[in-house]
Design an enzyme around this catalytic site. Sequence first.
Site, PDB file in Angstrom:
ATOM      1  N   ARG A  55      -5.486   0.708  -1.618  1.00 50.33           N
ATOM      2  CA  ARG A  55      -4.957   0.470  -2.961  1.00 50.33           C
ATOM      3  C   ARG A  55      -4.071  -0.759  -2.960  1.00 50.33           C
ATOM      4  O   ARG A  55      -3.506  -1.149  -1.924  1.00 50.33           O
ATOM      5  CB  ARG A  55      -4.189   1.676  -3.474  1.00 50.33           C
ATOM      6  CG  ARG A  55      -2.928   2.025  -2.697  1.00 50.33           C
ATOM      7  CD  ARG A  55      -1.684   1.414  -3.279  1.00 50.33           C
ATOM      8  NE  ARG A  55      -0.529   1.557  -2.405  1.00 50.33           N
ATOM      9  CZ  ARG A  55      -0.168   0.644  -1.527  1.00 50.33           C
ATOM     10  NH1 ARG A  55      -0.870  -0.455  -1.393  1.00 50.33           N
ATOM     11  NH2 ARG A  55       0.905   0.818  -0.768  1.00 50.33           N
ATOM     12  N   ASP A 240       0.479   6.115  -2.648  1.00 52.15           N
ATOM     13  CA  ASP A 240      -0.703   5.659  -1.915  1.00 52.15           C
ATOM     14  C   ASP A 240      -1.836   6.666  -2.028  1.00 52.15           C
ATOM     15  O   ASP A 240      -2.990   6.308  -2.289  1.00 52.15           O
ATOM     16  CB  ASP A 240      -0.354   5.444  -0.442  1.00 52.15           C
ATOM     17  CG  ASP A 240       0.710   4.380  -0.241  1.00 52.15           C
ATOM     18  OD1 ASP A 240       0.988   3.642  -1.202  1.00 52.15           O
ATOM     19  OD2 ASP A 240       1.247   4.299   0.872  1.00 52.15           O
TER      20      ASP A 240
END
Length: 548
Positions: A55, A240
């Site tokens: 990400r 995350d």
Amino acid sequence: MDYADQQIPVFTALNDVFGGLVPSLANIERWNGLAEEFERRYGRKPSYIARAPGRVNLIGEHIDYSLFGVLPAAVEPDILIACGTHGEESCTVVVDNLHPKYDRKIFEPATTSVSKPTISGDAAHTEEWHLDINKKELRWESYVKAGYYGVLERFFPAATTLSSGANQGPVPVDLLVTGAVPAGSGLSSSAAMVVASTLAFLAVNGKLDPSNVDKITKGELVQMSMENEKRVGVNSGGMDQAASVMSDPASALYISFYPELKASPVPLPHGVVFVCANSLVVSDKAVSAKRCYNLRVVETLVAARVLARSLNVPLGAEERVTLREVVGRSVGEDIQGGKVLSADALAEALQSIAKKLDVLRSRDGAAVAAGRSGVTLEEMIEMSGLQRDVFQKVYLSWIEVEATEFELYKRTKHVLLEALRVLQFRQICLDASTAADSAGTGDMGVYQKKLGKLMNESQESCAELFECSCPELDQLTKLARSAGAFGSRLTGAGWGGCTVSIVAEDEVDGFIAKIKEEYPPYKGLEDGALKEAIFATRPGRGACVLKL
């Protein structure tokens, strides 16, 4: 439906994995190659391939563990794990990695007897699972073991499994891992690895089958993955894992954690492209946690208690309150009564409280005269209002830190103003979407510039207040701005890893070429390594499973 309530997608065609788009030849070759190599090594085809992307956090750094919202998006680089069962009766796990530097590992969960107090005060013995994870010598298979833990605990309670026999236990598993998310790059390779591992063990044990009544949601997978990654030694805030699991290919993702985990899409202005650039300084959160990541967790938590006392916010005797909770309570937020702050009300409260942080500075005359704002451990304990033994229990007994001074003021100022920037960033994106709907895409430059300004302010705050940047990240962000980026900032935990820059779509190629030419560590890199080091990205799909 909120994204957190959705089921984990299980696809049967590769086209569906990529959001209905025809996957590139490179993707087809990579997925097929993984399946073929699994068959070559294990003698049979895999049953599933689990995928979890890395990400990029567009804005909102180091505020998730204070329970403030963040704004990430999934990127194309991902972790893939091919998996299947083998014929042994035990629940042995065999895990291989396509990267030649990683050796094959074989392990099996063991059980250990744990003594726990009962209501009557007597000790009761129960069985719990145990997988050996060395937090001091971090190994790649530790992330696989961490992913396995949550599956074992949720679906195969040790005591029940032992008493009911092997047929009720976890199946033996073969795994083959490949990764395109550079380790230590700030694109969350560790979270992607834990999410993919958790998904692989869920899939082979039949826990994602449509007929399974105990299927987990995306939100539950995020919670499991958060707890799993803590077993490796990192007290992650959840951004995350949430971004890896819940991202949408059409937008960025606004993820809020309080009063509960929620995720909603945030459309980006037309013509916006984000470019990730790896500083090539490896940032390993687990290795440096005591001095960096975990220390920041403690600093923000203690600061929340000190700030609450100064604002006359009621606290439990041993409550480990977060900054988000303190901000809410200070303006009358009542979660139990269903009164939750709106985005506008939260932004107003953040602006107000950010002016009241002097209470977090050192009160030592010599330190003040020297221009230092940090406090010693003794000062911090006194400011908390707790006895030393209680302070130790609440703030230091569960986490390892190393520091002689604790920067409560700087960390809190960053967190509150960064949380405000996230809300502003989100609103600009929504305004841009409304403008595009009413008047066409037109000139989105004004919105791009506003977003870039917030990103630049975030980088300055990360560098000066949270002190999680490094010289290479500072250099990269400056080069990015001079190369035409509207804004540029570090992304991820920092102390190395990647930057993310907002760039006009028609200038991306020239921008990347200029960074390649001017950033010294890129000189001498081969084309393949260079393409992995700097690349343009748009939001991608979150974690999923392909059933073969």
